[in-house]
Every structure is written in structure tokens, then in C-alpha cells.
Write an enzyme that holds these catalytic residues in place. Sequence first.
Site, PDB file in Angstrom:
ATOM      1  N   ILE A  76       0.846  -1.187   0.000  1.00  0.00           N
ATOM      2  CA  ILE A  76       0.000   0.000   0.000  1.00  0.00           C
ATOM      3  C   ILE A  76       0.885   1.242   0.000  1.00  0.00           C
ATOM      4  O   ILE A  76       1.737   1.401   0.881  1.00  0.00           O
ATOM      5  CB  ILE A  76      -0.936   0.005   1.216  1.00  0.00           C
ATOM      6  CG1 ILE A  76      -1.885  -1.207   1.174  1.00  0.00           C
ATOM      7  CG2 ILE A  76      -1.725   1.298   1.299  1.00  0.00           C
ATOM      8  CD1 ILE A  76      -2.694  -1.408   2.444  1.00  0.00           C
ATOM      9  N   SER A  77       0.713   2.122  -0.989  1.00  0.00           N
ATOM     10  CA  SER A  77       1.432   3.390  -1.073  1.00  0.00           C
ATOM     11  C   SER A  77       2.946   3.133  -1.036  1.00  0.00           C
ATOM     12  O   SER A  77       3.469   2.465  -1.913  1.00  0.00           O
ATOM     13  CB  SER A  77       0.961   4.328   0.047  1.00  0.00           C
ATOM     14  OG  SER A  77       1.363   5.646  -0.193  1.00  0.00           O
ATOM     15  N   TRP A  78       3.672   3.650  -0.026  1.00  0.00           N
ATOM     16  CA  TRP A  78       5.113   3.387   0.070  1.00  0.00           C
ATOM     17  C   TRP A  78       5.376   1.883   0.084  1.00  0.00           C
ATOM     18  O   TRP A  78       6.333   1.408  -0.535  1.00  0.00           O
ATOM     19  CB  TRP A  78       5.670   4.021   1.350  1.00  0.00           C
ATOM     20  CG  TRP A  78       7.164   4.073   1.436  1.00  0.00           C
ATOM     21  CD1 TRP A  78       7.967   5.143   1.174  1.00  0.00           C
ATOM     22  CD2 TRP A  78       8.042   3.009   1.857  1.00  0.00           C
ATOM     23  NE1 TRP A  78       9.289   4.817   1.378  1.00  0.00           N
ATOM     24  CE2 TRP A  78       9.358   3.504   1.799  1.00  0.00           C
ATOM     25  CE3 TRP A  78       7.845   1.691   2.247  1.00  0.00           C
ATOM     26  CZ2 TRP A  78      10.474   2.741   2.139  1.00  0.00           C
ATOM     27  CZ3 TRP A  78       8.950   0.907   2.580  1.00  0.00           C
ATOM     28  CH2 TRP A  78      10.254   1.438   2.527  1.00  0.00           C
TER      29      TRP A  78
END
Length: 264
Positions: A101-103
Amino acid sequence: MTNTAQQSMIGVAGRRLHVARWHAGTKGHRPLLMLNGIGMNLELLAPIARALPEREVISFDLPGIGQSPDPIIPYTIPCMALTTAALLDRLEIEQADILGISWGGALAQQFAFQHRARTGRLVLAATSAGAAMVPGNASMLAHMADPREYTVERTLRRNLASIYNGGGSAKVSLNAAKAPSPLGFSYQLAAFATWTSLPFLPLLSLPVMVMADEEDQLVPPSNAHFLHNAIPHSRLEMFHGGGHLFMLSQQDRFIEKLRNFLDD
């Protein structure tokens, strides 16, 4: 079986990491390793883990995030992919599905490239190809460049509400959020700023699902289309109105799409 995570501090690759395991020992499915967004502690992912009682779910705090101690020296995303593999060794897990998720999506891409044999299925949510990404809302990115905005409890939830839920029409509970240390947040931000998956995306020869929200203001949805077009035979699932944390604000639909892909 319990919805409460087994939590421990595990020393691996010269680091001590706070690790959580939900439904430990559950058989019948590959374990799912969840890799979280920048500055985000693992407790924020507990609702996703609890919604998947049929499989073991694992997550850990990056150095200086949540309950993991500060890193001694800066790290790179390829270095953290090696640390992740060493952690799976300590947990005696040969192969896992990965949700980034994201990073964490950057770390998930790097792990799948470096450790293909240990990666079952790969899910990339609200993420990008790193330095080659289409940038998000300028004011939000400016806030992220200042660690003080995220490492002080007084401002943390305010910024998470506006940035991580940016574009979302449904509210997300951030009561479990813990402020990262200034060093942990800064090193995590620097690792992403110097990384890109662009050279190896066409080499990811495994089942991949890319997920994004049309109203994500932090990681614009054009990044998801870029990943989908660059990764051979990948699947694209678009959400609407969930913002950057659509996996939490639209959890039921997210879990349905995630489960169907992992079980396919």
C-alpha cells in the site's frame, strides 16, 4: 482462531522490527504479507487483516515507525527488500502473497523483483513506480516534505485525515495512528525519493493486480494505469470516492476484490 494479532519484536538483518501475525498457523492459503504506507504503523491495517480470517496475515513496522526502533543508518528500498526476505526466513515462511500500500507498494515491487520465487501473488494499491511517478497534489506533497507535520501527535491525525484520505468521501478511523520518529519518517521518505521500479516492471512475470482510486490526490490514478501498462498481464481495479486510503474507506469492496484475486 482469534482476531487479535500475535505481536513480537524480531531481530533480523541487524534491525529490530515490530511484527504482527493475525490467524497464525492457518492452513489452506499462502500467508499474506501487508506492507504499509509511509509513516503508517501496522495497527492501521488491522481491519484488513481481521477481514481475512481464512489466511495468515503478517505485517511489520518499518524502522522508526510504530513500535520499531529508529534505524541506525539510512536504508534503501532494495536493502529493505532483503530485510523482508530475512524476516520471512525467521518466520519460516517460504512463499507469501504480497499486498503493498502506497510506500509499501514500492517495497512490494522491489521484493517481487528480487525474490520472485518467494512471491505468490502481488497486489499494488495506491502506489507508483517511484521517482518516475506522476506527482500528486502540490500542497499535500509540500506537507509530506516536512517531517514535523507527521512526527508530532498534535498534527499527525490532522494531516492523515487530509492527505491519506485525500479525495475520499467516506471517513476513515485513524485512532490507531502513532506518530513515527523524525528519523524514521525522514529515512523512509529519502528511500522512496531515490528509487524507481521503471527498469524492471516489464520483468515482473507473476500475477499482479493494481488497485487505485479515481479521487486519490496523493498518488494520482494515472500512476496505476502506468503500472498496469508496464507490468505484463496485470489486472487493474479502479475505485471511486475512497481517496488514498480506499482500502479502508471502502473496505468491503476492497476485501472482495483482494480475496477473489488471491484465491483465483
